[in-house]
Design a protein around this motif. Structure first.
Motif, PDB file in Angstrom:
ATOM      1  N   ALA A 104       0.838  -1.201   0.000  1.00 23.96           N
ATOM      2  CA  ALA A 104       0.000   0.000   0.000  1.00 23.96           C
ATOM      3  C   ALA A 104       0.874   1.252   0.000  1.00 23.96           C
ATOM      4  CB  ALA A 104      -0.934   0.001   1.207  1.00 23.96           C
ATOM      5  N   TYR A 105       1.949   1.235   0.763  1.00 25.77           N
ATOM      6  CA  TYR A 105       2.864   2.382   0.812  1.00 25.77           C
ATOM      7  C   TYR A 105       3.491   2.617  -0.560  1.00 25.77           C
ATOM      8  CZ  TYR A 105       6.539   5.502   2.442  1.00 25.77           C
ATOM      9  OH  TYR A 105       7.358   6.593   2.610  1.00 25.77           O
ATOM     10  N   ARG A 108       0.817   4.141  -3.225  1.00 27.31           N
ATOM     11  CA  ARG A 108       0.258   5.493  -3.132  1.00 27.31           C
ATOM     12  C   ARG A 108       1.262   6.558  -3.587  1.00 27.31           C
ATOM     13  NH1 ARG A 108       1.828   8.418   1.398  1.00 27.31           N
ATOM     14  NH2 ARG A 108       2.452   7.135   3.161  1.00 27.31           N
ATOM     15  N   SER A 109       0.731   7.721  -3.905  1.00 25.04           N
ATOM     16  CA  SER A 109       1.562   8.825  -4.383  1.00 25.04           C
ATOM     17  C   SER A 109       2.360   9.423  -3.232  1.00 25.04           C
ATOM     18  CB  SER A 109       0.673   9.907  -5.000  1.00 25.04           C
ATOM     19  OG  SER A 109       1.441  11.044  -5.299  1.00 25.04           O
ATOM     20  N   HIS A 110       3.602   9.754  -3.518  1.00 25.33           N
ATOM     21  CA  HIS A 110       4.478  10.368  -2.520  1.00 25.33           C
ATOM     22  C   HIS A 110       4.943  11.754  -2.968  1.00 25.33           C
ATOM     23  CE1 HIS A 110       4.706   6.703  -0.151  1.00 25.33           C
ATOM     24  NE2 HIS A 110       4.752   6.063  -1.303  1.00 25.33           N
TER      25      HIS A 110
END
Length: 143
Positions: A104-105, A108-110
């Motif tokens: 999940a990390y 997702r967008s960072h």
């Protein structure tokens, strides 16, 4: 604890920071600090507030977060790159410290984090066990 012990503990902690991806165990780290394994573990916890294993895993998870943000490695590749040999243990510890699974990390967008100055981002992105809203109970107090 005397100054000499702190210097030796720092030497072992610096080794964990440098060699986090290598197989490190308490006896090897204790030898670096010129202490017995038991004394090393007790002294390390007294000086730094966490066990040597906990500290090492935090370093590994910090590095894993950086590799996952890049997005070019699989979770398994990241797990092995940071020195973990068990994907299950890595995923469990990552989820415990970060609050979401490695997959999940990674997904997702960072981009929002890119605008944060590095000196601030370090404090915000360091894995922590004391997440807001998480309840922690001391098992010794449970009956």
């Amino acid at each position: 604890m005397d100054l000499e012990d702190l210097v030796r503990l720092r030497r072992a902690r610096d080794r964990m920071d440098r060699e986090y991806a290598q197989p490190l165990d308490v006896p090897a780290l204790a030898r670096t600090a010129l202490m017995s394994p038991g004394h090393f573990q007790r002294s390390f916890r007294a000086a730094y507030g966490e066990t040597p294993y906990g500290y090492l895993m935090t370093r590994r998870i910090e590095r894993a977060k950086a590799l996952l943000r890049r997005g070019d490695l699989t979770v398994t590749e990241v797990c092995l790159a940071v020195g973990c040999t068990s994907l299950g243990s890595f995923s469990s510890r990552f989820t415990e410290l970060v609050g979401e699974t490695p997959s999940a990390y990674r997904a997702r967008s960072h981009e929002q984090g890119a605008a944060i100055p590095p000196c601030v981002a370090k404090g915000l992105t360091r894995p922590r066990r004391d997440r807001p809203g998480a309840t922690q109970t001391d098992p010794r107090t449970q009956l």
